[in-house]
Design an enzyme around this catalytic site. Structure first.
Site, PDB file in Angstrom:
ATOM      1  NE  ARG A  98      -2.551 -11.135  -3.833  1.00 35.31           N
ATOM      2  CZ  ARG A  98      -3.873 -11.220  -3.659  1.00 35.31           C
ATOM      3  NH1 ARG A  98      -4.400 -11.008  -2.472  1.00 35.31           N
ATOM      4  NH2 ARG A  98      -4.649 -11.500  -4.684  1.00 35.31           N
ATOM      5  CB  CYS A 127      -8.580  -5.489  -2.766  1.00 26.39           C
ATOM      6  SG  CYS A 127     -10.311  -6.013  -2.718  1.00 26.39           S
TER       7      CYS A 127
END
Length: 287
Positions: A186, A245
């Site tokens: 990611r 995040c």
């Protein structure tokens, strides 16, 4: 607190000693699934740690979403302090948080309590899986009602934050280093299962929070975490680190791991990637 973790054995002993009934202990079940918002609540009533109370990451532990403030914006500090008071949390109460995701959601509650000035908070090492593996008692049904407490006010923060404008300004005049807690694929922008844009904030380092754990889901030893973070930080001071995040949750796992490693003092960018990409004018890096 001297350590941010508690073992299942120590928690069971406190429960057996009547600490929940006396109000000296509050246990919060924060099991959650980012892809299934009701999964944690559905899991709670059939079975949970005795005396535990459920908190919902989507409806109780975040503010209303505007589409521009990320997927899990922080609530107002006093509102969150009031929620904790409603669950019987006093300044002297030891709070234990657990989940079934290696401590990811529990670490977020740990950080949030420190953010409102409550330092008596720990994460159950190994979480729900470790509790069951130890053969410890499980309770079913809703949490017992509590006598109301007066609303509390948030205290002096023990955990710091930076906002999106500070992150944007940091691109041109670096004052801190970002650490992205998302999985490496990611971070590199190879896949993005949740947010509309793949990639990472330019200049961010990557430390997937899963790397903080042993194979059994418990945290690595402090010395091992220290060695790994020392390598990543490469001489950077903990105070110069900001964690992020996807939406400010798994980043707290890295904050807790750094605390365990004796590297306290770093901060959180709560909006994280989901807030960053809400504005298409903000730059995105890949690779």
């Amino acid at each position: 607190m001297t350590t941010p973790l508690i073992s299942v054995t120590d928690l069971a002993a406190r429960i057996d000693a009547g600490d929940v009934e006396s109000g000296a202990l509050r246990v919060f079940d924060v099991r959650h699934d980012l892809m299934d918002a009701t999964a944690g609540r559905r899991a709670f009533e059939p079975g949970h740690v005795p005396g535990a109370r459920f908190l919902d990451h989507e409806t109780e532990l975040c503010a209303p979403k505007t589409g521009a403030n990320g997927r899990h914006p922080l609530p107002e500090r006093d509102r969150f302090a009031g929620l904790m008071a409603a669950h019987g949390v006093r300044p002297e109460t030891l709070v234990v948080a657990y989940d079934a995701s290696g401590g990811t959601f529990a670490a977020h509650l740990w950080w949030m309590l420190r953010w409102i000035g409550h330092d008596r908070v720990v994460v159950l090492d190994g979480g729900w899986q470790a509790w069951n593996a130890a053969g410890l008692p499980v309770q079913a049904g809703p949490a017992a009602p509590l006598a109301p407490l007066p609303d509390a006010k948030a205290g002096k923060p023990l955990a710091g934050t930076v906002d999106v404008q500070a992150v944007l300004a940091n691109l041109d005049k670096p004052d801190f280093s970002l650490i992205d807690a998302r999985a490496a694929n990611r971070y590199r922008g190879e896949t993005e299962p949740i947010d509309p844009v793949a990639g990472h904030i330019p200049g961010a380092l990557n430390r997937p929070n899963s790397e903080n754990l042993e194979a059994d889901g418990r945290f690595k030893a402090p010395a091992q975490l220290r060695a790994e973070f020392d390598t990543l930080l490469a001489g950077r001071a903990p105070e110069s680190i900001v964690h992020q995040c996807g939406s400010g949750i798994s980043a707290c796992h890295n904050l807790l791991a750094m605390e365990m490693a004796g590297l306290g003092g770093s901060r959180l960018y709560p909006g994280s990637w989901s807030e960053w990409v809400a504005d298409p004018s903000r730059p995105v890096a890949k690779g």
